[in-house]
Scaffold this active site. Structure first.
Site, PDB file in Angstrom:
ATOM      1  N   LYS A 113       5.123 -11.567   5.795  1.00  0.00           N
ATOM      2  CA  LYS A 113       5.120 -11.665   4.332  1.00  0.00           C
ATOM      3  C   LYS A 113       6.477 -12.136   3.831  1.00  0.00           C
ATOM      4  CE  LYS A 113       2.906  -8.330   1.516  1.00  0.00           C
ATOM      5  NZ  LYS A 113       2.732  -6.890   1.242  1.00  0.00           N
TER       6      LYS A 113
HETATM    7  C1  E4P Z   1       0.398  -6.079  -1.706  1.00  0.00           C
HETATM    8  O1  E4P Z   1       0.691  -6.616  -0.653  1.00  0.00           O
HETATM    9  C2  E4P Z   1       1.208  -5.066  -2.373  1.00  0.00           C
HETATM   10  O2  E4P Z   1       1.571  -4.082  -1.453  1.00  0.00           O
HETATM   11  C3  E4P Z   1       0.487  -4.303  -3.458  1.00  0.00           C
HETATM   12  O3  E4P Z   1      -0.810  -4.784  -3.656  1.00  0.00           O
HETATM   13  C4  E4P Z   1       1.263  -4.047  -4.689  1.00  0.00           C
HETATM   14  O4  E4P Z   1       0.541  -3.186  -5.554  1.00  0.00           O
HETATM   15  P1  E4P Z   1       1.209  -2.439  -6.766  1.00  0.00           P
HETATM   16  O5  E4P Z   1       1.510  -3.442  -7.842  1.00  0.00           O
HETATM   17  O6  E4P Z   1       0.175  -1.459  -7.216  1.00  0.00           O
HETATM   18  O7  E4P Z   1       2.482  -1.805  -6.262  1.00  0.00           O
END
Ligand code: E4P
Length: 294
Positions: A113
């Protein structure tokens, strides 16, 4: 257990193998998993280590992250486990790539990522040339998704782009519109980028992701449990999404823009305040687990 599997692949958004196992028992399968520095900081073992005694060194944190994804890896299907590089606002593409190269060797089904920034896109471009699968995170605009497409053109493996629905909702904009707009923009493209609906906060977000044919959705266990308790509903042809915030106030629509994907990636502007804030939040959560140097 789920009998009517949605076309959208289901990923657990979390950092705890025990939780992934519980969800797998509940649904019957888990296609993949996304992790992040924030989610790893919430892992029960890390929390215990941080609460009792000295906090972790950078090496210990990295080792713990590796151990966690190695436990999750065999539990999930073909959508793999996304592992996020530790980047701050000044990180260069080469530093991110070096981390990505190492993280990619941790498990056989890794996706690395990188953030949807200029440097993250540069790292992604170099990564796909080396056969490293990538998930481009913290996506808040069509321009960022267009840049992801252009920077990773030619990738032999699917590339993921993660529009963050809930965080757009949090600022009064309809995050589901971004998913809808990116899907529309990619219509007629070579299909190498898959849309991974992220920052999913409700069953309504999840059903809308299915309805929009997002290739993947990453979902916190809490929402998956609610979905299971509701009997795994799926949207029908007449599904309508209520674009309202948690208090029922209407969210502002995000208009679609026609974009030419056949231009060099750096002609798109990836700057987004929410992306910068997201990176800063990851850094803060990561640092909360680290031993302070004297
Ligand atoms: C995705 O990869 C993220 O970890 C996640 O969906 C972020 O979610 P949040 O905005 O609820 O922290």
């Amino acid at each position: 257990m789920l009998t009517n599997k949605p076309k959208t692949k289901l990923l657990v958004d979390g950092g705890d193998p025990e939780e992934t196992l519980r969800i797998k028992g509940l649904i019957g399968f888990v296609d993949g998993q996304t992790t992040s520095p924030s989610l790893i900081a919430k892992n029960p073992d890390i929390q215990r280590r941080v609460a009792s005694g000295p906090q972790l060194s950078e090496q210990e944190e990295k080792d713990a992250y590796k151990k966690i994804v190695q436990s999750i890896s065999p539990l999930v299907g073909a959508a793999g486990v996304s592992i996020e590089v530790f980047a701050d606002l000044s990180s260069r593409a080469e530093e991110m790539l070096a981390q990505g190269q190492e993280m990619f060797t941790w498990i056989p089904n890794a996706y690395v990522k990188y953030p949807c920034t200029h440097e993250g896109l540069r790292a992604a471009e170099m990564s796909v040339q080396q056969g490293i699968r990538v998930n481009m995170t913290l996506c808040f605009s069509q321009d960022q998704a267009a840049a992801v497409y252009a920077a990773t053109r030619g990738s032999k493996e699917p590339v993921y782009v993660s529009p963050f629905v809930g965080r757009l909702d949090d600022q009064g904009e309809d995050g589901m519109d971004l998913v809808r707009n990116i899907k529309k923009m990619y219509e007629g493209s070579d299909g190498h980028v898959h849309v991974l609906a992220a920052s999913i906060r409700s069953i309504s977000h999840l059903l809308c992701s299915f309805f929009l044919d997002a290739e993947l959705a990453t979902v916190p266990s809490k929402v998956l449990q609610e979905w299971a308790a509701a009997g795994f509903p799926l949207p029908d042809r007449n599904f309508t999404y209520k674009a309202v915030d948690a208090r029922g106030n209407p969210l502002k629509p995000i208009p679609y823009r026609k974009v030419d994907l056949n231009v060099p990636w750096d002609t798109f502007d990836p700057a987004q305040e929410l992306t910068s804030k997201g990176i800063q939040k990851f850094v803060a959560d990561y640092q909360s687990t680290l031993r302070r140097s004297a």
